[in-house]
Design a protein around this motif. Structure first.
Motif, PDB file in Angstrom:
ATOM      1  N   SER A  35       0.877  -1.073  -0.259  1.00 35.17           N
ATOM      2  CA  SER A  35       0.097  -0.188   0.451  1.00 35.17           C
ATOM      3  C   SER A  35       1.170   1.186  -0.195  1.00 35.17           C
ATOM      4  N   ILE A  36       1.667   0.920   0.707  1.00 39.48           N
ATOM      5  CA  ILE A  36       3.038   2.627   0.798  1.00 39.48           C
ATOM      6  C   ILE A  36       3.600   2.268  -0.699  1.00 39.48           C
ATOM      7  N   ARG A  37       4.151   1.242  -1.209  1.00 38.58           N
ATOM      8  CA  ARG A  37       4.735   1.019  -2.786  1.00 38.58           C
ATOM      9  C   ARG A  37       3.805   2.038  -3.203  1.00 38.58           C
ATOM     10  N   LYS A  38       2.671   1.502  -3.725  1.00 39.61           N
ATOM     11  CA  LYS A  38       1.188   2.504  -4.651  1.00 39.61           C
ATOM     12  C   LYS A  38       1.169   3.731  -4.474  1.00 39.61           C
ATOM     13  N   ALA A  39       1.032   4.752  -3.167  1.00 36.31           N
ATOM     14  CA  ALA A  39       0.937   5.897  -2.926  1.00 36.31           C
ATOM     15  C   ALA A  39       1.627   6.686  -3.267  1.00 36.31           C
ATOM     16  N   LEU A  40       3.374   5.935  -3.891  1.00 33.71           N
ATOM     17  CA  LEU A  40       4.237   7.005  -4.031  1.00 33.71           C
ATOM     18  C   LEU A  40       4.572   6.553  -5.588  1.00 33.71           C
ATOM     19  N   HIS A  41       5.082   7.227  -5.874  1.00 31.77           N
ATOM     20  CA  HIS A  41       6.740   7.197  -6.661  1.00 31.77           C
ATOM     21  C   HIS A  41       8.195   8.226  -6.915  1.00 31.77           C
ATOM     22  N   ASP A  42       8.670   7.216  -7.904  1.00 25.77           N
ATOM     23  CA  ASP A  42       9.473   8.285  -8.322  1.00 25.77           C
ATOM     24  C   ASP A  42       9.929   9.402  -8.622  1.00 25.77           C
ATOM     25  N   VAL A  43      10.617  10.443  -8.102  1.00 29.60           N
ATOM     26  CA  VAL A  43      10.215  11.837  -8.917  1.00 29.60           C
ATOM     27  C   VAL A  43      11.768  11.388 -10.282  1.00 29.60           C
ATOM     28  N   PRO A  44      11.346  11.957 -11.244  1.00 27.93           N
ATOM     29  CA  PRO A  44      12.237  11.864 -12.184  1.00 27.93           C
ATOM     30  C   PRO A  44      13.867  12.127 -11.632  1.00 27.93           C
ATOM     31  N   GLY A  45      15.063  10.677 -12.278  1.00 29.60           N
ATOM     32  CA  GLY A  45      15.946  10.937 -11.359  1.00 29.60           C
ATOM     33  C   GLY A  45      16.227  10.238 -10.611  1.00 29.60           C
ATOM     34  N   SER A  46      14.826   9.658  -9.941  1.00 19.94           N
ATOM     35  CA  SER A  46      15.333   8.710  -8.446  1.00 19.94           C
ATOM     36  C   SER A  46      14.972   7.250  -8.576  1.00 19.94           C
ATOM     37  N   SER A  47      15.373   6.610  -9.019  1.00 18.59           N
ATOM     38  CA  SER A  47      15.211   5.234  -9.115  1.00 18.59           C
ATOM     39  C   SER A  47      14.838   4.073  -7.937  1.00 18.59           C
ATOM     40  N   PHE A  48      14.559   4.623  -6.579  1.00 20.79           N
ATOM     41  CA  PHE A  48      14.534   3.925  -5.607  1.00 20.79           C
ATOM     42  C   PHE A  48      13.447   3.091  -4.812  1.00 20.79           C
ATOM     43  N   PHE A  49      12.505   2.893  -6.521  1.00 23.70           N
ATOM     44  CA  PHE A  49      11.345   1.784  -6.391  1.00 23.70           C
ATOM     45  C   PHE A  49      11.619   0.995  -6.935  1.00 23.70           C
ATOM     46  N   SER A  50      12.767   1.433  -7.629  1.00 19.07           N
ATOM     47  CA  SER A  50      13.378   0.210  -9.352  1.00 19.07           C
ATOM     48  C   SER A  50      13.168  -1.394  -9.147  1.00 19.07           C
ATOM     49  N   PRO A  84      16.277  13.105  -6.431  1.00 20.65           N
ATOM     50  CA  PRO A  84      15.290  14.206  -6.158  1.00 20.65           C
ATOM     51  C   PRO A  84      14.291  13.771  -4.860  1.00 20.65           C
ATOM     52  N   GLY A  85      14.394  12.875  -5.297  1.00 20.26           N
ATOM     53  CA  GLY A  85      13.051  11.937  -3.527  1.00 20.26           C
ATOM     54  C   GLY A  85      11.829  10.980  -4.675  1.00 20.26           C
ATOM     55  N   LEU A  86      10.747  11.457  -3.901  1.00 14.39           N
ATOM     56  CA  LEU A  86       9.980  10.817  -4.279  1.00 14.39           C
ATOM     57  C   LEU A  86       8.671  11.845  -3.742  1.00 14.39           C
ATOM     58  N   THR A  87       7.341  11.774  -4.745  1.00 11.85           N
ATOM     59  CA  THR A  87       6.275  12.734  -4.901  1.00 11.85           C
ATOM     60  C   THR A  87       4.823  10.983  -4.523  1.00 11.85           C
ATOM     61  N   GLY A  88       4.381  11.856  -4.202  1.00 13.61           N
ATOM     62  CA  GLY A  88       3.126  11.267  -3.832  1.00 13.61           C
ATOM     63  C   GLY A  88       2.336  11.421  -2.001  1.00 13.61           C
ATOM     64  N   LYS A  89       1.708  10.771  -1.438  1.00 16.26           N
ATOM     65  CA  LYS A  89       1.594  10.514  -0.528  1.00 16.26           C
ATOM     66  C   LYS A  89       1.267   9.444   0.711  1.00 16.26           C
ATOM     67  N   LEU A  90       1.886   9.776   2.252  1.00 14.44           N
ATOM     68  CA  LEU A  90       2.028   9.018   2.669  1.00 14.44           C
ATOM     69  C   LEU A  90       1.030   8.152   3.018  1.00 14.44           C
ATOM     70  N   ASP A  91       0.600   6.471   3.246  1.00 10.65           N
ATOM     71  CA  ASP A  91      -0.456   6.057   3.007  1.00 10.65           C
ATOM     72  C   ASP A  91      -0.790   5.607   4.670  1.00 10.65           C
ATOM     73  N   ASN A  92      -1.873   5.737   4.923  1.00 13.95           N
ATOM     74  CA  ASN A  92      -2.408   5.261   6.096  1.00 13.95           C
ATOM     75  C   ASN A  92      -1.511   4.246   6.728  1.00 13.95           C
ATOM     76  N   ALA A  93      -1.406   2.906   5.105  1.00  9.24           N
ATOM     77  CA  ALA A  93      -0.786   2.038   6.125  1.00  9.24           C
ATOM     78  C   ALA A  93       0.394   1.703   6.904  1.00  9.24           C
ATOM     79  N   VAL A  94       1.030   2.572   6.945  1.00  6.06           N
ATOM     80  CA  VAL A  94       2.844   2.644   7.567  1.00  6.06           C
ATOM     81  C   VAL A  94       1.705   2.569   9.080  1.00  6.06           C
ATOM     82  N   GLY A  95       1.372   2.712   9.364  1.00  6.68           N
ATOM     83  CA  GLY A  95       0.919   2.186  11.009  1.00  6.68           C
ATOM     84  C   GLY A  95       0.280   0.576  11.086  1.00  6.68           C
ATOM     85  N   LYS A  96       0.738  -0.308   9.848  1.00  5.75           N
ATOM     86  CA  LYS A  96       0.243  -1.615  10.200  1.00  5.75           C
ATOM     87  C   LYS A  96       1.575  -2.352  10.652  1.00  5.75           C
TER      88      LYS A  96
END
Length: 395
Positions: A35-50, A84-96
């Motif tokens: 869920s956390i992954r679905k709510a966030l995306h790499d800003v161009p130049g970032s490859s964190f989620f690859s 460059p970091g990430l964009t999107g929102k922090l999902d409530n699933a963090v609390g799980k």
């Protein structure tokens, strides 16, 4: 294959199965990471989620640290400087992620509110979500997390008040909420007896500070660029472990305690307030930078301040002669900046031909004296060299 070899292979296979069973992430944590992954995306130049491929073990993902089958640390974004970091929102699933002890997000373009579910993370010790675009209010439930030691939410767009419950966190050592839009008064931190760093600069906080609102454990305190009012002398006398103090750009009033100059400070910034009274340190001051400019301080300048490397006393109401010890320190380049402009000083014992070292700066313009020719003043000191005689007679 002989019996011994067969037994050995069986043992290895059992060990493998045991390790595989241990590596299987708890299903709740697995779904939370998805869920956390679905709510966030790499800003161009970032490859964190690859490499976040959920057909593999998430405990091997970058930024994920597990203990047995639980996630204990989550750091979202590439840790390298300038990422460059990430964009999107922090999902409530963090609390799980019920065993999460550390949660950090690298600087980026994450927006939206902080998840209220953070308040469920009873083991959380470190919360660092700075330099993004987080808005809304700080969840009051963070004050229920008794293990929290560091909260860094600086450089965001948070608004509203600082929850009073945060001031009662007994394990808290570092609270950084600077560069937001927070308003209201500062909660009492008298129960946060481990707090060493409090950074609230660049907000819209207001009100006065109660004498016992800050703990003596503080070593770093910045309240700069807010709207605080009232006296601070009774607050400051208790904070004798401070090595950095910045109260600049507020509306504080009243005197400052003499013993403040005996604290283990390296920097003291009180500029642009409405402080009054004399400045009389008890002993020779060993602070590197002292900025008392743009206040209402009065009386004569104490010789005890001559040991300060960068001294800003400009735009006050100081009177009398500049102590001879200042001239001596200027000539040996012990004082690097001495700003005394826009006061009511009447003289300085310096020869017109004396050469001040290139590494030292002196400004004395707009006082009740003819300034020495060796001055180097900032542009904002203006062009008038001497204060009008009528103003000097009134002092």
């Amino acid at each position: 294959m002989d019996i011994a070899s067969s037994s050995c292979y069986s043992l290895l296979f059992l060990c493998f199965l045991h390790q595989s069973a241990q590596a299987l992430l708890d299903p709740t944590d697995f779904l939370a990471l998805q869920s956390i992954r679905k709510a966030l995306h790499d800003v161009p130049g970032s490859s964190f989620f690859s490499s976040w491929d959920f057909t593999a073990d998430p405990c091997n993902f970058p930024g994920v640290l597990c203990d047995s089958d639980k996630v204990i640390a989550l750091s979202l974004g590439e840790p390298r400087a300038g990422s460059p970091g990430l964009t999107g929102k922090l999902d409530n699933a963090v609390g799980k992620l019920s065993s999460l002890a550390e949660f950090t997000v690298v600087p980026g373009r994450i927006y939206g509110h902080l998840p209220q579910s953070l308040s469920q993370l009873k083991n959380l010790r470190f919360l660092g979500v700075s330099r993004n675009f987080i808005s809304g209010e700080i969840p009051a439930g963070l004050g229920q997390l008794r293990s929290l030691r560091t909260i860094d939410l600086s450089y965001n767009q948070l608004a509203g008040a600082i929850p009073r419950s945060i001031g009662a966190l007994s394990e808290l050592t570092n609270l950084a909420l600077s560069h937001n839009h927070l308003s209201g008064s500062v909660p009492s931190f008298c129960l946060a007896q481990s707090l060493t760093r409090l950074d609230l600069k660049h907000n819209m906080l207001s009100g006065s500070l109660a004498p016992d609102s800050l703990p003596p454990s503080l070593q770093y305190l910045s309240l700069s660029w807010n709207r605080f009012t009232g006296p601070v002398d009774r607050v400051l006398t208790r904070l004798n472990n401070l090595n950095y103090l910045d109260l600049s750009l507020n509306w504080f009033t009243g005197p400052i305690p003499a013993q403040l100059f005996s604290f283990p400070l390296t920097s003291l910034h009180l500029e642009r307030n409405q402080f009054t009274g004399s400045v009389q340190p008890l002993n020779e001051v060993t602070i590197q930078t002292v900025d008392l400019s743009y206040n209402q301080f009065s009386g004569e300048i104490s010789p005890m301040l001559a040991s300060v490397q960068h001294l800003y006393l400009n735009n006050n109401k100081f009177i009398g002669q500049v102590p001879g010890s200042f001239v001596e320190r200027l000539m040996t380049a012990s004082i690097q900046i001495l700003y005394l402009q826009h006061n009511y000083l009447t003289g300085i014992a310096i020869s017109p031909t004396a050469e001040i070292p290139m590494s030292s700066t002196l400004c004395l313009q707009y006082n009740c004296m003819v300034p020495p020719p060796q001055m180097t003043c900032p542009v904002k000191a203006g062009n008038q060299k001497i204060r009008p005689a009528q103003q000097c007679h009134n002092h």
